[in-house]
Design an enzyme around this catalytic site. Structure first.
Site, PDB file in Angstrom:
ATOM      1  N   GLY A 190       0.822  -1.221   0.000  1.00 19.94           N
ATOM      2  CA  GLY A 190       0.000   0.000   0.000  1.00 19.94           C
ATOM      3  C   GLY A 190       0.848   1.260   0.000  1.00 19.94           C
ATOM      4  N   GLY A 191       2.169   1.102   0.102  1.00 16.35           N
ATOM      5  CA  GLY A 191       3.049   2.267   0.131  1.00 16.35           C
ATOM      6  C   GLY A 191       2.881   3.104   1.384  1.00 16.35           C
ATOM      7  CG  PHE A 260      -4.698   4.001   2.461  1.00 19.88           C
ATOM      8  CD1 PHE A 260      -5.427   4.253   1.309  1.00 19.88           C
ATOM      9  CD2 PHE A 260      -4.876   4.829   3.550  1.00 19.88           C
ATOM     10  CE1 PHE A 260      -6.315   5.314   1.243  1.00 19.88           C
ATOM     11  CE2 PHE A 260      -5.761   5.893   3.501  1.00 19.88           C
ATOM     12  CZ  PHE A 260      -6.487   6.139   2.348  1.00 19.88           C
ATOM     13  CB  SER A 272       1.578  -4.130  16.081  1.00 21.03           C
ATOM     14  OG  SER A 272       0.765  -4.190  17.231  1.00 21.03           O
ATOM     15  NE  ARG A 467       3.681  13.863   7.313  1.00 19.69           N
ATOM     16  CZ  ARG A 467       4.346  12.705   7.310  1.00 19.69           C
ATOM     17  NH1 ARG A 467       5.239  12.457   8.213  1.00 19.69           N
ATOM     18  NH2 ARG A 467       4.102  11.806   6.370  1.00 19.69           N
ATOM     19  CE1 TYR A 530       2.323   5.027  16.206  1.00 20.02           C
ATOM     20  CE2 TYR A 530       1.837   7.321  16.640  1.00 20.02           C
ATOM     21  CZ  TYR A 530       1.958   6.268  15.755  1.00 20.02           C
ATOM     22  OH  TYR A 530       1.708   6.457  14.426  1.00 20.02           O
TER      23      TYR A 530
HETATM   24  C1  LIG Z   1      -0.961   7.061   9.122  1.00 13.91           C
HETATM   25  C2  LIG Z   1      -0.197   5.777   9.320  1.00 13.91           C
HETATM   26  C3  LIG Z   1      -0.583   4.918  10.326  1.00 13.91           C
HETATM   27  C4  LIG Z   1       0.116   3.728  10.545  1.00 13.91           C
HETATM   28  N1  LIG Z   1      -0.292   2.887  11.542  1.00 13.91           N
HETATM   29  C5  LIG Z   1       0.336   1.710  11.740  1.00 13.91           C
HETATM   30  C6  LIG Z   1      -0.095   0.821  12.765  1.00 13.91           C
HETATM   31  O1  LIG Z   1      -1.049   1.095  13.496  1.00 13.91           O
HETATM   32  N2  LIG Z   1       0.569  -0.361  12.898  1.00 13.91           N
HETATM   33  C7  LIG Z   1       1.603  -0.693  12.080  1.00 13.91           C
HETATM   34  O2  LIG Z   1       2.148  -1.778  12.239  1.00 13.91           O
HETATM   35  N3  LIG Z   1       2.058   0.147  11.133  1.00 13.91           N
HETATM   36  C8  LIG Z   1       1.443   1.330  10.924  1.00 13.91           C
HETATM   37  N4  LIG Z   1       1.880   2.178   9.940  1.00 13.91           N
HETATM   38  C9  LIG Z   1       2.996   1.782   9.087  1.00 13.91           C
HETATM   39  C10 LIG Z   1       2.569   0.984   7.823  1.00 13.91           C
HETATM   40  O3  LIG Z   1       1.204   1.160   7.566  1.00 13.91           O
HETATM   41  C11 LIG Z   1       2.902  -0.471   8.012  1.00 13.91           C
HETATM   42  O4  LIG Z   1       4.302  -0.632   8.037  1.00 13.91           O
HETATM   43  C12 LIG Z   1       2.289  -1.412   6.957  1.00 13.91           C
HETATM   44  O5  LIG Z   1       2.438  -2.735   7.419  1.00 13.91           O
HETATM   45  C13 LIG Z   1       2.921  -1.281   5.568  1.00 13.91           C
HETATM   46  O6  LIG Z   1       2.101  -2.003   4.669  1.00 13.91           O
HETATM   47  P1  LIG Z   1       2.009  -1.618   3.126  1.00 13.91           P
HETATM   48  O7  LIG Z   1       1.129  -2.605   2.491  1.00 13.91           O
HETATM   49  O8  LIG Z   1       1.646  -0.213   2.974  1.00 13.91           O
HETATM   50  O9  LIG Z   1       3.515  -1.857   2.688  1.00 13.91           O
HETATM   51  P2  LIG Z   1       4.475  -0.957   1.781  1.00 13.91           P
HETATM   52  O10 LIG Z   1       4.660   0.365   2.392  1.00 13.91           O
HETATM   53  O11 LIG Z   1       4.024  -1.019   0.379  1.00 13.91           O
HETATM   54  O12 LIG Z   1       5.824  -1.781   1.906  1.00 13.91           O
HETATM   55  C14 LIG Z   1       6.552  -1.843   3.096  1.00 13.91           C
HETATM   56  C15 LIG Z   1       7.736  -2.788   2.901  1.00 13.91           C
HETATM   57  O13 LIG Z   1       7.259  -4.107   2.759  1.00 13.91           O
HETATM   58  C16 LIG Z   1       7.603  -4.636   1.487  1.00 13.91           C
HETATM   59  N5  LIG Z   1       6.449  -5.365   0.983  1.00 13.91           N
HETATM   60  C17 LIG Z   1       5.196  -4.907   0.777  1.00 13.91           C
HETATM   61  N6  LIG Z   1       4.413  -5.892   0.308  1.00 13.91           N
HETATM   62  C18 LIG Z   1       5.181  -6.993   0.223  1.00 13.91           C
HETATM   63  C19 LIG Z   1       4.970  -8.332  -0.213  1.00 13.91           C
HETATM   64  N7  LIG Z   1       3.783  -8.750  -0.658  1.00 13.91           N
HETATM   65  N8  LIG Z   1       6.010  -9.188  -0.173  1.00 13.91           N
HETATM   66  C20 LIG Z   1       7.238  -8.810   0.279  1.00 13.91           C
HETATM   67  N9  LIG Z   1       7.501  -7.563   0.689  1.00 13.91           N
HETATM   68  C21 LIG Z   1       6.485  -6.664   0.666  1.00 13.91           C
HETATM   69  C22 LIG Z   1       7.973  -3.443   0.625  1.00 13.91           C
HETATM   70  O14 LIG Z   1       8.938  -3.781  -0.354  1.00 13.91           O
HETATM   71  C23 LIG Z   1       8.533  -2.488   1.650  1.00 13.91           C
HETATM   72  O15 LIG Z   1       9.879  -2.784   1.889  1.00 13.91           O
HETATM   73  C24 LIG Z   1       1.216   3.392   9.718  1.00 13.91           C
HETATM   74  C25 LIG Z   1       1.605   4.259   8.699  1.00 13.91           C
HETATM   75  C26 LIG Z   1       0.911   5.443   8.506  1.00 13.91           C
HETATM   76  C27 LIG Z   1       1.354   6.369   7.407  1.00 13.91           C
END
Ligand SMILES: Cc1cc2nc3c(=O)[nH]c(=O)nc-3n(C[C@H](O)[C@H](O)[C@H](O)COP(=O)(O)OP(=O)(O)OC[C@H]3O[C@@H](n4cnc5c(N)ncnc54)[C@H](O)[C@@H]3O)c2cc1C
Length: 625
Positions: A190-191, A260, A272, A467, A530
């Site tokens: 989801g980036g 997302f 988590s 933010r 946090y």
């Molecule tokens: C507003 C906000 C709130 C957030 N709240 C939380 C929270 O409550 N808890 C929490 O844990 N995190 C939170 N996060 C951080 C983020 O959402 C997490 O780290 C989330 O797990 C990332 O998932 P993504 O699908 O967006 O991954 P991405 O950002 O797309 O990727 C993250 C990493 O994982 C790798 N990746 C993604 N998909 C795969 C796949 N299928 N196979 C192998 N590697 C992969 C990517 O290459 C990259 O290195 C938050 C971020 C924001 C901006």
């Protein structure tokens, strides 16, 4: 139990499920709508397009878009409070204009690579569109968002190509093609990461291909008898919640980014959720997974409640941050939708009393699904985000305030608030509420009501837009987190706040920095803490450089005060320099050796986690230590 055949999925998904659990009927839900169709996301910041805070000429702030409760309501108290909290004058007309989109480097793509990819993937599954390439080269760290809006010179490398495979077979073909043409592959969920995990290494001179997993977003099957589901890795949290709910289930994983972020991203970052007290963290929820790696496809012959079968290499994919392969699907646990969901809120005389309450909660009762204790500054902020009341509601609000401050003697500049979400059977929730309230009384806590609890919990989704909003008004802000033993929770919060105040003063930063803490996920041995941190930067020569120094100072203090490198955000490139402080040389050598063995050509060369060797190149043999 409902049994609906979606009919849109290949038979082999059902067959695979039945091999795993012979004789058990499975549900095959229809695929969710394509993510981008109905609800487009912003490309220049967080969230849905059309949503976001706006400062009106009157000085009131408004959250635009009708998605969240409290949106489209003027908030007159926010700006005056920010002025007072940061001790600066903010002129609503003084806007830092965004220059999004920045100019991006031209793609470097050998024609032979393009030809093979175009043959292996369906039409429309490849793009070199500059905005898409840019989006796939960043997450949501402050530096990344600042770079795309204000300072394109900070972007030296982005993916050359974005591809959208829709099956594990296509991903396997991609990896084979990547190997033949020596391309670097970067999985993209989801980036939403906040660790620079998607930022491309500047030194990478191979073609970089971002592998967007959004077309692998189906629930392949639900096994209601054994309460598990097989889900493709690109499934987005909010779609999963809605789809599983149709069949009476929940996964229970609810990070603040759930709208997302994706299943694969959660696994790859060791995520988590806010309801982890009831459902567990991502590693507790995933029973099995499949991935495509440089050595081939990782899979396993069954899904079991537990297994002792030697080293569990699937575990290595947790926290792998795109460096070991592409997770394509996972089998996860399911929970029945809770019979009852109730909110509540408590007030404590001060943050320390709240922490003591949480500590007892973690050892004397089973904590509610979600518990969040915010310190005084965050409590004050949440008050300014409350829609103004009128008439009888205003009178009620004033009376409540009088009771809390005058009758009970809580000081407005010291008290802390805790929001609670209970989930379970009616009987369990009643018992939990009784136990929690008795414990709160022991710690001098006062009940602040279900409405405040609900508002406090749901505020999170709106706060995520803050933010980007304050950035338009010359304020840089970021969140960061840690896990820490109970004995250190309070000291760590104080030390990090003191350190950031001192570091800002030393750098002559105008006004007062905003540093606030909340305690969230609870464990028997400690909790997640946090922080939000922000400061006014107009006039500073290198605002982002200053911000990065301050963020590093905060992390340094966290480690010195006994906290972990991260509780759930992960390492990425943001924190990899700290790895030698938390792992022994042998542990680091182990991890480097594993990466080298599992990915000898550094096919997954996004450069996260690794402390050795230049990113984008095969890691060198670690020097003897
Ligand atoms: C507003 C906000 C709130 C957030 N709240 C939380 C929270 O409550 N808890 C929490 O844990 N995190 C939170 N996060 C951080 C983020 O959402 C997490 O780290 C989330 O797990 C990332 O998932 P993504 O699908 O967006 O991954 P991405 O950002 O797309 O990727 C993250 C990493 O994982 C790798 N990746 C993604 N998909 C795969 C796949 N299928 N196979 C192998 N590697 C992969 C990517 O290459 C990259 O290195 C938050 C971020 C924001 C901006």
């Amino acid at each position: 139990l409902p049994r609906r055949a979606g009919g849109a999925l290949p038979e082999d998904h059902v067959a695979a499920a039945q091999r795993r659990a012979p004789g058990v009927p499975v549900i095959v839900p229809p695929p969710p709508p394509p993510p981008a169709a109905a609800e487009p996301e912003r490309l220049d910041g967080w969230g849905f397009r059309g949503m976001g805070f706006e400062l009106l000429p009157s000085g009131s702030v408004i959250l635009r878009g009708a998605r969240y409760s409290g949106s489209e309501v003027e908030l007159p108290g926010l700006l005056p409070w920010v002025r007072q909290a940061l001790a600066i004058e903010i002129d609503p007309r003084d806007i830092h204009p965004s220059s999004y989109p920045p100019t991006v480097p031209e793609p470097r793509l050998p024609p032979a690579l393009m030809e093979e990819l175009a043959t292996a993937l369906p039409a429309g599954a490849l793009t070199t569109d500059p905005e898409q390439r840019l989006r796939h080269g960043h997450g949501h760290t402050l530096e990344e968002i600042y770079a795309i809006r204000y300072d394109g010179s900070r972007i030296s490398r982005i993916p050359d190509l974005v591809v959208y495979p829709d099956s594990p077979e296509q991903i396997a073909a991609l990896v084979a093609i990547g190997t033949r043409h020596d391309a670097c592959l970067v999985p993209y969920g989801g980036g939403t990461n906040v660790t620079d995990a998607l930022r491309c290494p500047a030194e990478e001179d191979r073609p970089i291909v971002a592998v967007n997993l959004s077309r692998l977003n189906r629930i392949r099957w639900i096994d209601p008898v054994n309460r598990m589901a097989c889900i493709e890795a690109g499934a987005v949290g909010r779609h999963l919640q809605a789809q599983l709910a149709e069949y009476g289930f929940t996964l229970g994983h609810e990070p603040d980014s759930v709208e997302f972020s994706t299943l694969g991203g959660w696994i790859a970052t060791f995520a988590s959720g806010m309801k982890k007290n009831r459902y567990g963290n991502i590693e507790d929820l995933v029973l099995d997974l499949e991935a495509v790696t440089a050595l081939g496809r990782l899979s396993h012959h069954g899904t079991f409640p537990r297994e002792s079968a030697g080293l569990d290499l699937r575990r290595w994919l947790f926290g792998s941050e795109g460096s070991l392969g592409i997770i394509t699907s996972a089998v996860v646990k399911l929970f029945p939708l809770p019979e009852v969901q109730r909110y509540d809120a408590l007030l404590f005389r001060d943050f320390e009393s709240g922490i003591a309450f949480l500590h007892d909660l973690s050892r004397e009762t089973s904590p509610p699904a979600s518990v969040r204790l915010v310190d005084n500054l965050q409590f004050q902020l949440s008050q300014t985000l409350r829609p103004p009341a009128q008439g009888a509601a205003l009178l009620k609000r004033r009376l409540e305030r009088w009771v809390v401050t005058n009758l009970k003697g809580f000081a407005p500049d010291r008290m802390a608030a805790c929001t609670l979400v209970y989930e379970g059977t009616a009987q369990d929730v009643r018992a939990q509420e009784r136990a929690v309230r008795a414990l709160a009384r022991r710690h001098g806590g006062l009940r602040a009501g279900a409405d405040n609890g609900r508002r406090g919990y749901q505020l999170t989704f709106g706060i995520a837009y803050l933010r980007d909003f304050v950035m338009r008004h010359w304020i840089l802000g970021e969140s960061f987190e840690t896990a820490v033993p109970w004995s250190q929770v309070s000291t760590l919060c104080e030390r990090v706040k003191d350190r950031l105040h001192a570091e800002c003063a030393r750098r002559g930063i105008a006004g007062r920095p905003f540093v606030t803490a909340r305690v969230t996920q609870l464990y028997q041995t400690g909790a997640c803490v946090y922080f939000y941190f922000a400061f006014y930067h107009k006039g500073l020569p290198d605002p982002v450089g200053t911000f990065l120094e301050l963020e590093r100072a905060a992390r340094d203090e966290i480690l010195l005060a006994g906290g972990s490198l991260s509780h759930h955000h992960g390492v990425g490139k943001l924190r990899r320099d700290f790895l030698p402080r938390v792992f022994s040389p042998a542990a680091l050598a182990w991890s480097e050796a594993f990466k080298q063995a599992a990915d000898p050509g550094n096919r997954f060369g996004i450069g996260n986690l690794s402390v050795a060797g230049p990113p984008g190149r095969p890691a060198e043999e670690p020097a003897p230590r």
